[in-house]
Design a protein around this motif. Structure first.
Motif, mmCIF file in Angstrom:
data_model
loop_
_atom_site.group_PDB
_atom_site.id
_atom_site.type_symbol
_atom_site.label_atom_id
_atom_site.label_comp_id
_atom_site.label_asym_id
_atom_site.label_seq_id
_atom_site.Cartn_x
_atom_site.Cartn_y
_atom_site.Cartn_z
ATOM 1 N N SER A 50 1.046 -1.156 -0.070
ATOM 2 C CA SER A 50 -0.113 -0.114 -0.080
ATOM 3 C C SER A 50 0.980 1.238 0.156
ATOM 4 C CB SER A 50 -1.014 0.053 1.141
ATOM 5 O OG SER A 50 -0.382 -0.013 2.341
ATOM 6 N N ARG A 51 1.882 1.167 0.706
ATOM 7 C CA ARG A 51 2.803 2.260 0.549
ATOM 8 C C ARG A 51 3.493 2.437 -0.785
ATOM 9 N NH1 ARG A 51 5.710 0.918 4.988
ATOM 10 N NH2 ARG A 51 7.011 -0.321 3.869
ATOM 11 N N ARG A 52 3.812 1.544 -1.568
ATOM 12 C CA ARG A 52 4.316 1.684 -2.905
ATOM 13 C C ARG A 52 3.005 2.375 -3.757
ATOM 14 N NH1 ARG A 52 6.693 -4.203 -3.696
ATOM 15 N NH2 ARG A 52 8.522 -3.933 -2.599
ATOM 16 N N GLY A 53 1.841 1.739 -3.493
ATOM 17 C CA GLY A 53 0.751 2.233 -4.323
ATOM 18 C C GLY A 53 0.681 3.849 -4.308
ATOM 19 N N ARG A 54 0.739 4.390 -2.810
ATOM 20 C CA ARG A 54 0.597 5.722 -2.401
ATOM 21 C C ARG A 54 1.653 6.681 -2.953
ATOM 22 N NH1 ARG A 54 -0.690 3.988 2.844
ATOM 23 N NH2 ARG A 54 1.533 4.134 3.343
ATOM 24 N N ASP A 55 3.091 6.109 -2.985
ATOM 25 C CA ASP A 55 4.021 6.584 -3.535
ATOM 26 C C ASP A 55 3.971 6.968 -5.070
ATOM 27 O OD1 ASP A 55 4.915 6.904 -0.849
ATOM 28 O OD2 ASP A 55 6.576 5.343 -1.110
ATOM 29 N N ALA A 56 3.411 6.022 -5.573
ATOM 30 C CA ALA A 56 3.475 6.062 -7.229
ATOM 31 C C ALA A 56 2.234 7.140 -7.582
ATOM 32 C CB ALA A 56 2.993 4.709 -7.656
ATOM 33 N N THR A 57 1.269 7.315 -6.841
ATOM 34 C CA THR A 57 0.281 8.293 -7.197
ATOM 35 C C THR A 57 0.710 9.643 -7.094
ATOM 36 O OG1 THR A 57 -0.745 8.032 -5.062
ATOM 37 C CG2 THR A 57 -1.573 6.650 -6.787
#
Length: 58
Positions: A50-57
């Motif tokens: 979920s942290r990777r998803g937040r950072d990508a957006t």
């Protein structure tokens, strides 16, 4: 209790679970084992995902 004192044969394999908020210890019975339970490992992997998803957006 001898395991915690370092007198046991498996004392060098005793590890604290590195998962945030976990206070459990476990005996590292396999070279790839990192967590005390499957649940701890899963929580860490879900948080990382979920942290990777937040950072990508951003």
């Amino acid at each position: 209790m001898a395991l915690f004192a370092g007198a046991g044969t498996g004392a060098e394999l005793l590890r604290a679970c590195p998962a945030p908020g976990c206070v459990l210890y476990f005996v590292k019975s396999h070279s790839r084992r990192e967590w005390c339970t499957v649940g701890c490992g899963n929580r860490v992997r879900v948080a990382r995902h979920s942290r990777r998803g937040r950072d990508a957006t951003r």
